[in-house]
Design a protein around this motif. Structure first.
Motif, PDB file in Angstrom:
ATOM      1  N   GLN A  62       2.850 -11.564  -0.111  1.00 51.01           N
ATOM      2  CA  GLN A  62       2.478 -12.064  -1.265  1.00 51.01           C
ATOM      3  C   GLN A  62       3.595 -11.425  -2.346  1.00 51.01           C
ATOM      4  O   GLN A  62       3.867 -10.344  -2.333  1.00 51.01           O
ATOM      5  CB  GLN A  62       1.179 -11.516  -1.867  1.00 51.01           C
ATOM      6  N   LYS A  64       3.357 -10.836  -5.252  1.00 46.74           N
ATOM      7  CA  LYS A  64       2.748  -9.688  -6.168  1.00 46.74           C
ATOM      8  C   LYS A  64       2.670  -8.252  -5.437  1.00 46.74           C
ATOM      9  O   LYS A  64       2.617  -7.240  -6.165  1.00 46.74           O
ATOM     10  CB  LYS A  64       1.669 -10.364  -6.673  1.00 46.74           C
ATOM     11  N   ASP A  65       2.679  -8.288  -4.129  1.00 51.86           N
ATOM     12  CA  ASP A  65       2.303  -7.234  -3.639  1.00 51.86           C
ATOM     13  C   ASP A  65       3.382  -6.114  -3.403  1.00 51.86           C
ATOM     14  O   ASP A  65       4.616  -6.469  -3.078  1.00 51.86           O
ATOM     15  CB  ASP A  65       1.760  -7.645  -1.963  1.00 51.86           C
ATOM     16  N   ARG A  66       3.194  -4.820  -3.815  1.00 49.76           N
ATOM     17  CA  ARG A  66       4.090  -3.903  -3.679  1.00 49.76           C
ATOM     18  C   ARG A  66       3.898  -3.013  -2.298  1.00 49.76           C
ATOM     19  O   ARG A  66       2.854  -2.830  -1.872  1.00 49.76           O
ATOM     20  CB  ARG A  66       3.895  -2.868  -4.993  1.00 49.76           C
TER      21      ARG A  66
END
Lengths: 200, 408
Positions: A62, A64-66
């Motif tokens: 995703q 947004k995923d860090r």
């Protein structure tokens, strides 16, 4: 919800296929990858972390995923203090300067090593070093955590403590761990065996 | 701006990870460039001394003519030889500036406070022959410290007889004195001036002043120096031929000897000196180039091995999240600090050596050496940062962290 989707992931070193058409999706929670040496566990983590890029197939995260990846090696500066190592990591992440002290202390206390702030990293025990590595990762507030052999070279007490800390800090994240050892967590985990470049 | 200052603090932390090996290499490098610089200054000083003693020394360009050997007889040069020498030199060496300079002296002793002195007359336009820029009227230029004014005692000639002359009253002429005439002037090296005569105060005056003195001495108005020399009481100390082009001094002297004149040229005695100095300079140049090359190669190799063992550190920084550019800038900054320190210390040492060697003279040489040093270090800085640091920084993370151990 974080996820890692692998689709037909294949990676070869010369003639040798290290990852062989892997299609799998990892979700939030703890997943442990087992397998003998050389089956491609670490290679898979490297590919997911973006260290290896010459693969075929797809790795979908995703946007947004860090993601944070803890390699097996001690990747910090041994003759700098814990605080100085944390400072370097903090600056690397380009976080606001004014929150540094507070955030660093908070993160170190999560891993129970706040008292070691002024100690040189080379004076730390194996378990403390592992915690420092993970504390540095935790500074980035990751959604996905990849850990390569987090319990290697640790004694039984330290293994238990380290796993407890991992579970406490990242229990609600997507945690993918590569390990030779049998890992005991208090909550149920997913265990996958890897063999011949494939997930079993 | 914030990110920049934070990266600066990280660069400082990296700088703290000092290396004994690199420190030794830097110390050797510092010593090498400083020694090269100081040797260069020594050679520069030697060159300036050579320039002063030989290239700019009037005596080296001056041929002393005292005798004429023509017509199977020997005679001292006379007033008429001045125009003859001018004529034949202009004809033989039309493209070279040669100046024929007569220098006069009284044949009888003049005194100051009843003590004998040496007195010579030189045309004002030829002041350079005694290493002076100018010679003012009523001023006696001395080669040693004298009172501010002197009373020149002149025995006024009342009668010239076959056996000599009769003098009457003693007349005093007050002259200002100035120190500064050169003891090394060719005038004091002629055959009829013995070194023992330097025991007496020696003065040089310009021709106008000498005219007045000669008029008092001869007790009549003199029309020209030929008129004065014809009296037999004033004579030519010698004729000095100044040759503008140092390389032609020997040729002019040979020509004069072919024309039956005695011609003493000090340059002949130092024919090989210039060559020796040229060889010494070449040796310096080559040895300096070798020293600088070896030092440069040494420091480049030292930095190469330093950054090679720092690959793990670069890898750790990359792993922590620093991009290639930020890592490169941090290492470049630290390298710049080291080079600035080297330049500062080296420039200070060279400056101090220059102050001692040149005694506050030749500032431009000192400045040139320091600027050359700065330019050299700048080039080296660019080469090391661009070709060594950058080539390591841009490598793959796994290569960086596995190629070397962490540098401690």
């Amino acid at each position: 919800m974080a996820s890692i989707q692998l689709h037909q992931l294949t990676l070869s070193f010369g003639e040798k296929k290290v990852l062989d058409s892997i299609t799998h999706t990892f979700h939030d929670g703890i997943t442990v990858l087992h397998g003998n040496s050389g089956v491609g566990k670490t290679t898979l983590l490297h590919a997911i972390a973006g260290i290896y890029t010459d693969y075929t197939g797809e790795i979908l995260l995703q946007p947004k995923d860090r993601l944070a990846y803890c390699l097996q090696e001690d990747l910090f500066f041994s003759n700098l203090t814990v605080q100085e190592n944390m400072h370097l990591k903090y600056v690397a992440c380009e976080k606001p300067e004014e929150n540094e002290t507070e955030e660093v202390l908070e993160t170190l206390s999560l891993f129970g090593i706040e008292a070691l702030l002024t100690c040189k990293a080379k004076t730390l025990s194996g378990g403390e070093r592992q915690r420092l590595k993970m504390a540095m990762l935790a500074l980035t507030k990751p959604d996905i955590v990849l850990l390569d052999e987090p319990t290697a070279k640790l004694d039984d007490d330290n293994i238990a403590n380290t796993l407890a800390v991992i579970e406490r800090v990242w229990q609600d994240k997507l945690l993918l761990i590569v390990s030779h050892d049998k890992l005991s967590f208090s909550k149920p985990i997913t265990e996958i065996c890897m063999q011949g470049g494939k997930l079993q | 701006m914030k990110k920049r200052s934070n990266d600066g603090s990280c660069a400082k932390l990296l700088l703290k990870k000092s290396s004994g090996h690199l420190k030794i290499s830097l110390a050797i490098f510092l010593a090498s460039i400083t020694i090269t610089g100081i040797i260069g200054l020594l050679y520069a000083r030697q060159y300036f001394q050579y320039e002063k003693d030989f290239l700019e020394n009037v005596a080296m360009r001056t041929i002393t003519v005292e005798r004429y050997f023509g017509n199977q007889s020997v005679r001292s040069v006379s007033f008429t030889d001045v125009s003859e020498l001018t004529r034949i030199l202009d004809k033989e060496f039309p493209s070279t500036k040669t100046t024929v300079i007569p220098v006069y002296r009284p044949n009888t002793g003049f005194t100051v406070d009843e003590s004998p002195i040496n007195l010579f007359a030189v045309e004002r336009s030829h002041s350079f022959l005694v290493d002076l820029d100018d010679m003012l009227d009523n001023t006696a230029y001395s080669i040693s410290q004298q009172p501010k004014t002197i009373g020149l005692e002149i025995s006024v000639i009342t009668e010239i007889t076959d056996n000599g002359f009769v003098s009457g009253v003693l007349e005093r002429v007050i002259l200002n004195t100035e120190l500064g005439a050169s003891r090394n002037t060719p005038i004091l090296s002629t055959q009829n001036f013995f070194p023992s005569m330097l025991e007496y105060p020696t003065f040089f005056v310009n021709m106008d002043t000498f005219h007045e003195i000669a008029s008092i001495f001869l007790n009549r108005e003199i029309v020209s120096m030929q008129d004065a020399t014809d009296s037999g009481l004033i004579s030519l100390q010698g004729i000095f031929v100044y040759v503008d082009d140092l390389r032609l001094v020997s040729a002019v002297a040979s020509f004069l000897m072919e024309q039956d004149y005695s011609a003493a040229a000090p340059a002949d005695a130092f024919d090989n000196f210039g060559e020796t100095l040229s060889v010494a300079f070449m040796v310096f140049l080559l040895s300096s180039i070798c020293l600088i090359c070896m030092t440069t190669v040494n420091i480049i190799l030292s930095f190469r091995s330093f950054y090679r063992v720092q690959q793990k550190d670069m890898g750790v920084l990359r792993y922590m999240g620093f991009g290639n550019k930020r890592i490169y800038k941090m290492y470049r900054k630290n390298l710049g600090i080291k080079f600035l320190q080297i330049m500062g210390v080296s420039a200070l040492l060279i400056f101090m050596a220059g102050m001692i060697l040149f005694s506050f003279g030749h500032w431009f040489v000192l400045a040139a050496f320091i600027l050359s040093l700065a330019a050299f270090l700048c080039l080296l800085f660019i080469a090391i940062s661009r070709f060594i640091i950058y080539s390591y920084v841009r490598q793959e993370l796994l290569v960086l962290i596995r190629e070397s151990k962490e540098f401690e």
